[in-house]
Design a protein around this motif. Structure first.
Motif, mmCIF file in Angstrom:
data_model
loop_
_atom_site.group_PDB
_atom_site.id
_atom_site.type_symbol
_atom_site.label_atom_id
_atom_site.label_comp_id
_atom_site.label_asym_id
_atom_site.label_seq_id
_atom_site.Cartn_x
_atom_site.Cartn_y
_atom_site.Cartn_z
ATOM 1 N N VAL A 43 32.665 46.717 51.177
ATOM 2 C CA VAL A 43 31.913 47.736 50.428
ATOM 3 C C VAL A 43 32.375 49.103 50.875
ATOM 4 N N ALA A 44 32.628 49.205 51.879
ATOM 5 C CA ALA A 44 32.950 50.574 52.495
ATOM 6 C C ALA A 44 34.465 50.967 51.901
ATOM 7 N N MET A 45 35.374 49.789 51.996
ATOM 8 C CA MET A 45 36.690 50.016 51.381
ATOM 9 C C MET A 45 36.525 50.351 49.859
ATOM 10 N N GLN A 46 35.870 49.518 49.130
ATOM 11 C CA GLN A 46 35.877 49.899 47.656
ATOM 12 C C GLN A 46 35.235 51.163 47.282
ATOM 13 N N SER A 91 40.176 36.802 32.216
ATOM 14 C CA SER A 91 40.205 35.513 32.564
ATOM 15 C C SER A 91 40.231 35.276 34.268
ATOM 16 N N ALA A 92 40.594 36.346 34.867
ATOM 17 C CA ALA A 92 40.381 36.269 36.175
ATOM 18 C C ALA A 92 39.005 36.135 36.732
ATOM 19 N N THR A 93 38.113 36.858 35.941
ATOM 20 C CA THR A 93 36.838 36.917 36.428
ATOM 21 C C THR A 93 36.093 35.639 36.087
ATOM 22 N N LYS A 109 36.451 30.648 50.417
ATOM 23 C CA LYS A 109 35.106 31.268 49.433
ATOM 24 C C LYS A 109 35.014 32.860 49.692
ATOM 25 N N LYS A 110 35.230 33.501 50.833
ATOM 26 C CA LYS A 110 34.746 34.811 51.138
ATOM 27 C C LYS A 110 36.071 35.637 50.352
ATOM 28 N N SER A 111 37.024 35.151 50.606
ATOM 29 C CA SER A 111 38.228 35.932 50.098
ATOM 30 C C SER A 111 38.255 35.839 48.428
ATOM 31 N N ALA A 112 37.900 34.913 47.971
ATOM 32 C CA ALA A 112 37.715 34.787 46.519
ATOM 33 C C ALA A 112 36.493 35.470 45.937
ATOM 34 N N LEU A 113 35.436 35.408 46.621
ATOM 35 C CA LEU A 113 34.228 36.243 46.206
ATOM 36 C C LEU A 113 34.710 37.849 46.085
ATOM 37 N N PHE A 114 35.415 38.353 47.089
ATOM 38 C CA PHE A 114 35.872 39.657 47.238
ATOM 39 C C PHE A 114 36.673 39.908 46.046
ATOM 40 N N GLN A 115 37.579 39.082 45.849
ATOM 41 C CA GLN A 115 38.440 39.202 44.716
ATOM 42 C C GLN A 115 37.973 39.298 43.398
ATOM 43 N N LEU A 116 36.861 38.606 43.370
ATOM 44 C CA LEU A 116 36.131 38.458 41.952
ATOM 45 C C LEU A 116 35.559 39.725 41.547
ATOM 46 N N ALA A 117 35.060 40.583 42.590
ATOM 47 C CA ALA A 117 34.583 41.808 42.567
ATOM 48 C C ALA A 117 35.602 42.815 41.952
ATOM 49 N N ARG A 207 46.453 48.397 44.757
ATOM 50 C CA ARG A 207 45.843 48.271 46.005
ATOM 51 C C ARG A 207 45.155 46.954 46.526
ATOM 52 N N ASP A 208 44.621 46.824 45.196
ATOM 53 C CA ASP A 208 43.829 45.570 45.424
ATOM 54 C C ASP A 208 44.499 44.135 45.401
ATOM 55 N N GLU A 209 45.681 44.400 44.171
ATOM 56 C CA GLU A 209 46.556 43.363 43.848
ATOM 57 C C GLU A 209 47.297 42.913 45.269
ATOM 58 N N THR A 210 47.664 43.894 45.886
ATOM 59 C CA THR A 210 48.338 43.493 47.192
ATOM 60 C C THR A 210 47.425 42.882 48.071
ATOM 61 N N ARG A 211 46.422 42.963 48.402
ATOM 62 C CA ARG A 211 45.363 42.323 49.093
ATOM 63 C C ARG A 211 45.360 40.665 48.664
ATOM 64 N N HIS A 212 45.143 40.474 47.211
ATOM 65 C CA HIS A 212 45.111 39.336 46.632
ATOM 66 C C HIS A 212 46.437 38.413 47.069
ATOM 67 N N ILE A 213 47.615 39.178 46.810
ATOM 68 C CA ILE A 213 48.753 38.373 47.221
ATOM 69 C C ILE A 213 48.766 38.114 48.632
#
Length: 278
Positions: A43-46, A91-93, A109-117, A207-213
């Motif tokens: 939350v702080a990062m976003q 599609s990703a959502t 699950k945690k990583s996927a939930l952050f990515q979903l947001a 910045r987000d995509e780099t984290r997903h990768i």
């Protein structure tokens, strides 16, 4: 969702009647989120990311925001790119939500939930581009379904239910290939043609995509270390994904883009022991 899945069978890569191969991580402790995020940290990062994005967006003149500085030809040619951006995020959502719901262990699950947001935020950014460019919503899906877009690949992902297959194909292969380099090219190209909003959006997305990768790479590494035989399945998933993506190259019309796309992906894939598909 119905519109996304309509015609999804066209993206099917498994033979009819054949069950898809699933792989498991027998030792989930092998996987950890490289970003080491907690909900509080996320939350702080976003919040920081949103502040940065809004500051960059605030510098865009109103005429540029309203696409008055681009040529009609640019808009005509850019519609399929807008559609690729918007529908890949839409599609990703859905497929990341499936991955989170079916995740076999909590860290994934945690990583996927952050990515979903993240994906929901990107979706709203891309919708604004369509709306400000005054492209009728009735034209959006047709543009994405036209030949030479990402439609078949993402409809394939939407058919999947296995979290690990979804995240290997979606994060490691697709985002790994279309990663920071591709979005930088898209941003620079849009800005050069007066489309400053798309440029700002692409740079924020990086910045987000780099984290997903990063967590996709961590997952693949963990799977191979857990059982080297998993490499064969991951190779097959890579081949399926890149075959579907190859349509975007339009038979060589986008050769430079395609070569950059593959180079970006192979940079992270070959060190894992994967072989080139093309």
């Amino acid at each position: 969702m119905a519109a996304l899945l309509d015609g999804a069978g066209a993206g099917r890569v498994a033979k009819p009647g054949m069950a898809r191969t699933r792989i498991t991580l027998k030792d989930p402790a092998r996987f950890s989120d490289p970003a080491n995020l907690t909900w509080e940290r996320y939350v702080a990062m976003q919040a920081r990311e949103r502040e940065r994005y809004l500051a960059e967006r605030a510098t865009i003149p109103q005429d540029a925001l309203d696409f008055k500085n681009v040529s009609p030809r640019y808009l005509e040619n850019a519609v399929d790119q807008f559609a690729n951006n918007y529908y890949s995020e839409l599609s990703a959502t859905h497929y990341v939500a499936t991955a989170a719901a079916n995740a076999p262990f909590d860290e994934l699950k945690k990583s996927a939930l952050f990515q979903l947001a993240d994906e929901q935020r990107h979706l709203e950014m891309d919708r604004e581009v369509f709306e400000r460019a005054r492209i009728p919503e009735s034209d959006w899906l047709a543009a994405w379904e036209s030949p030479g877009t990402t439609c078949r690949f993402f409809r394939h992902l939407l058919e999947l239910e296995d979290s690990i297959e979804i995240l290997v194909k979606g994060n490691f292969v697709a985002e790994g290939a279309a990663g920071p380099g591709t979005f930088t090219v898209l941003a620079d190209g849009a800005e050069a043609r007066g489309d400053v909003l798309s440029a700002v959006n692409h740079r924020a997305r990086i910045r987000d995509e780099t984290r997903h990768i990063s967590y996709g790479r961590a997952l693949v590494k963990a799977l191979i270390e857990d059982d080297p035989a998993n490499l064969d399945t991951i190779q097959r998933w890579q081949d399926e994904s890149l075959q579907l993506f190859s349509e975007v190259a339009r038979g060589g019309e986008r050769r430079e883009w395609w070569e950059g796309f593959l180079a970006s992906y192979y940079k992270i894939a070959l060190p894992q022991g994967l072989r080139p598909t093309f």
